[in-house]
Design an enzyme around this catalytic site. Structure first.
Site, PDB file in Angstrom:
ATOM      1  N   GLN A  57      -5.240  11.502   4.348  1.00  0.00           N
ATOM      2  CA  GLN A  57      -4.400  11.138   3.207  1.00  0.00           C
ATOM      3  C   GLN A  57      -2.951  11.341   3.635  1.00  0.00           C
ATOM      4  O   GLN A  57      -2.659  12.244   4.428  1.00  0.00           O
ATOM      5  CB  GLN A  57      -4.724  12.027   2.003  1.00  0.00           C
ATOM      6  N   CYS A  75       8.443   0.040  -0.527  1.00  0.00           N
ATOM      7  CA  CYS A  75       8.641   0.715  -1.815  1.00  0.00           C
ATOM      8  C   CYS A  75       8.949  -0.299  -2.911  1.00  0.00           C
ATOM      9  O   CYS A  75       9.647  -1.278  -2.672  1.00  0.00           O
ATOM     10  CB  CYS A  75       9.812   1.687  -1.735  1.00  0.00           C
ATOM     11  N   ASP A  89     -15.623   7.842  -2.247  1.00  0.00           N
ATOM     12  CA  ASP A  89     -14.197   7.734  -1.893  1.00  0.00           C
ATOM     13  C   ASP A  89     -14.014   6.537  -0.961  1.00  0.00           C
ATOM     14  O   ASP A  89     -13.671   6.697   0.222  1.00  0.00           O
ATOM     15  CB  ASP A  89     -13.729   9.044  -1.237  1.00  0.00           C
ATOM     16  N   TYR A 105     -18.489   7.908   2.050  1.00  0.00           N
ATOM     17  CA  TYR A 105     -17.203   7.537   2.645  1.00  0.00           C
ATOM     18  C   TYR A 105     -16.448   8.838   2.959  1.00  0.00           C
ATOM     19  O   TYR A 105     -15.362   9.094   2.451  1.00  0.00           O
ATOM     20  CB  TYR A 105     -16.361   6.664   1.704  1.00  0.00           C
ATOM     21  N   CYS A 133      17.238   4.232  -0.195  1.00  0.00           N
ATOM     22  CA  CYS A 133      17.070   3.504   1.069  1.00  0.00           C
ATOM     23  C   CYS A 133      17.960   2.272   1.126  1.00  0.00           C
ATOM     24  O   CYS A 133      17.977   1.476   0.186  1.00  0.00           O
ATOM     25  CB  CYS A 133      15.609   3.098   1.203  1.00  0.00           C
ATOM     26  N   CYS A 142      13.337   6.070   7.432  1.00  0.00           N
ATOM     27  CA  CYS A 142      12.666   5.676   6.193  1.00  0.00           C
ATOM     28  C   CYS A 142      12.570   6.925   5.323  1.00  0.00           C
ATOM     29  O   CYS A 142      11.945   7.917   5.724  1.00  0.00           O
ATOM     30  CB  CYS A 142      11.284   5.130   6.503  1.00  0.00           C
ATOM     31  N   GLU A 181     -20.461   8.261   6.708  1.00  0.00           N
ATOM     32  CA  GLU A 181     -19.216   7.689   7.216  1.00  0.00           C
ATOM     33  C   GLU A 181     -19.514   6.673   8.316  1.00  0.00           C
ATOM     34  O   GLU A 181     -20.398   6.867   9.133  1.00  0.00           O
ATOM     35  CB  GLU A 181     -18.327   8.852   7.720  1.00  0.00           C
ATOM     36  N   CYS A 190      -8.052   4.596  -4.233  1.00  0.00           N
ATOM     37  CA  CYS A 190      -6.622   4.329  -4.035  1.00  0.00           C
ATOM     38  C   CYS A 190      -6.261   2.948  -4.592  1.00  0.00           C
ATOM     39  O   CYS A 190      -5.154   2.480  -4.369  1.00  0.00           O
ATOM     40  CB  CYS A 190      -6.257   4.438  -2.566  1.00  0.00           C
ATOM     41  N   CYS A 208      12.636  -4.464   2.260  1.00  0.00           N
ATOM     42  CA  CYS A 208      11.411  -4.015   2.917  1.00  0.00           C
ATOM     43  C   CYS A 208      10.293  -3.968   1.874  1.00  0.00           C
ATOM     44  O   CYS A 208      10.542  -3.696   0.707  1.00  0.00           O
ATOM     45  CB  CYS A 208      11.690  -2.624   3.498  1.00  0.00           C
TER      46      CYS A 208
END
Ligand SMILES: C[S@@+](CC[C@H](N)C(=O)[O-])C[C@H]1O[C@@H](n2cnc3c(N)ncnc32)[C@H](O)[C@@H]1O
Length: 470
Positions: free
Chosen positions: A280, A80, A382, A309, A71, A158, A330, A409, A77
């Protein structure tokens, strides 16, 4: 060592954010975009006690695992952090990151499985999120935020986003120009558009324009431009967000064109994704991860799976296929509505109950209500990045559930929550702390990182826990 000094050093390890770490002048120095083994020249950006932060000026001896980033705005940016690292080494960095979190935060020395790799190292994202604003000359710009800031780095494409990214950016630029629509300036409060998002649901696209104004000017022009650029099925939503915070969407979405939802399928389960439902970002890794959760749950016709979740209910349905029953919890009404539809469309309504509410408020009672004596119970957690509320952890511990699968995550909140569930950590008046002489309530059977987000520092992790017999 002082701010603005130019110094030399050799990088010895990788930090939590993928940056190189070196020791110099009695300080630990974090230097982004440098790698272990590299001799670098760097500029000191900040000194804070024994810790300092630097910026690479020159890589004098590049590491073997260094590659050329794809990139043109890598490093500018904030999206990443690892494009300069060969892919197999990115996977090792993430495996090590999870290990370090468990060791430092939860005081648990665990074996971490190798990180499950992504099929695509680039072009894997199915969701594009582009802030829109104005530059110093008042021109409308779109791009991504620089690291830890609200300054937009303009982009034309991107490489980690889907192949249609450059077309989407071109289309919106054309619209801004023809319709005379401006990016929103946070500082002056002038302008209209603050964000564009695009979701790819198996080749169909959901565009959303987020504005501070109540109407989208010349929406018909935008629809025509999108039709010209995209031959696939698409829909266009308009969202008004006048808040000053970092939340992307306001309350209400207005459908301006196309279908409200689009259909897809994963591991034999059909689903519909809408504008607000959580997805996801990497379909291939997502399927691997959900498959792993189902395998670890080992559900049979005597098992009730509580999926806390649960989002739009895709994993709930996969779990229900093998179980006696699956129960989703949820907070987002649209996701619950989609989850109920999903259950119906897959002929699983009799085996799935979806509850709308906060896990911290309703999970405990749901477990009592849904799990009958004699049922084996598996709990899947989750949560979002911030992890589980303490009330959820408390309910988990009190429930005494045999098997827990935690999907996360964020390794740091994962390690904290797993430490609290197993008992290596406890909470007191001043927050979470190491437990003295703990008797462990659960044992950790496996920890597997999944590379949902190649080229970035982020990693998804699945942990399986079994209750210890005390
Ligand atoms: C990481 S997503 C997981 C979604 C789902 N398991 C999946 O894989 O698609 C977290 C979900 O938790 C929901 N959520 C956030 N806070 C919640 C809470 N306090 N109680 C219940 N759900 C919550 C979000 O709306 C989101 O759908």
């Amino acid at each position: 060592m002082q701010k603005n000094d130019e110094r030399e050093g050799t990088v010895i390890s990788v930090g939590m954010n993928g940056e190189g770490v070196l020791k110099d002048d009695g300080k630990v120095v974090f230097v982004s975009f440098s790698l272990p083994g590299e001799k670098i020249r760097y500029k000191v950006l900040k000194v804070d006690g024994n810790i300092a932060y630097g910026k690479v000026l020159e890589v004098c001896t590049p590491a073997e695992d260094r590659v050329r980033p794809k990139c043109p705005v890598f490093g500018k940016c904030g999206g990443c952090q690892l494009q300069h690292v060969k892919y197999p080494d990115q996977l090792k960095i993430k495996q090590e990151k999870v290990k370090t979190c468990f060791s430092k935060i939860a005081f648990s020395e665990l074996k971490i499985n190798p990180c499950v790799k992504s099929k695509n190292e680039y072009r894997y994202r199915n969701k594009l999120q582009l802030p829109v604003s104005v530059d110093a000359f008042g021109n409308t710009i779109t791009g991504f935020y620089a690291d830890n800031s609200h300054r937009i780095v303009p982009i034309e494409d991107c490489p980690i986003n889907a192949p249609w990214t450059a077309d989407a950016i071109k289309a919106f630029k054309e619209y801004f120009k023809i319709a005379g629509v401006c990016g929103y300036d946070e500082k002056t409060g002038r302008g209209d558009i603050r964000e564009i998002t695009v979701k790819d649901v198996k080749g169909s696209l959901i565009f959303t324009v987020v504005s501070v104004k109540d109407e989208l000017k010349n929406a018909d022009i935008l629809i025509d431009i999108l039709k010209k650029h995209f031959t696939c099925e698409f829909s266009l939503f308009f969202n008004v967000n006048k808040s000053t915070g970092n939340v992307i969407y306001g309350e209400k979405f207005k459908l301006l064109y196309g279908s409200k939802t689009f259909s897809s399928d994963m591991l034999g389960v059909k689903y519909a994704a809408g504008v607000k439902s959580f997805m996801q970002v990497n379909d291939y890794v997502c399927a691997k991860l959900y498959g792993t959760v189902c395998d670890l749950a080992c559900a049979d016709e005597n098992t009730v799976v509580i999926d806390a979740y649960s989002g739009a209910g895709l994993m709930t349905a996969m779990l229900a296929v093998r179980a006696k029953k699956a129960v989703g919890i949820e907070i987002e009404p649209e996701a619950v509505r989609l989850a109920n539809e999903l259950a119906l469309n897959n002929g699983l309504s009799q085996k799935i109950s979806n509850y709308l509410g906060k896990c911290e408020e309703i999970m405990s009672d749901i477990i009592k209500k849904e799990v009958l004596d004699g049922d084996k119970t598996v709990l899947v957690l989750d949560p979002p990045r911030k992890g589980c509320d303490l009330k959820v952890i408390d309910a988990v511990i009190k429930s005494g559930i045999e098997k827990i699968i935690y999907v996360s995550c964020k390794p740091s909140t994962l390690a904290r929550d797993v430490g609290l569930i197993t008992g290596t950590l406890q909470w007191g008046e001043n927050g979470v702390k190491k437990a003295e002489n703990p008797i462990l309530r659960y044992r950790v059977d496996s920890v597997t990182p999944f590379d949902m987000f190649p080229q970035t520092k982020h990693v998804e992790t699945v942990v399986s826990l079994t209750k210890n017999k005390v």
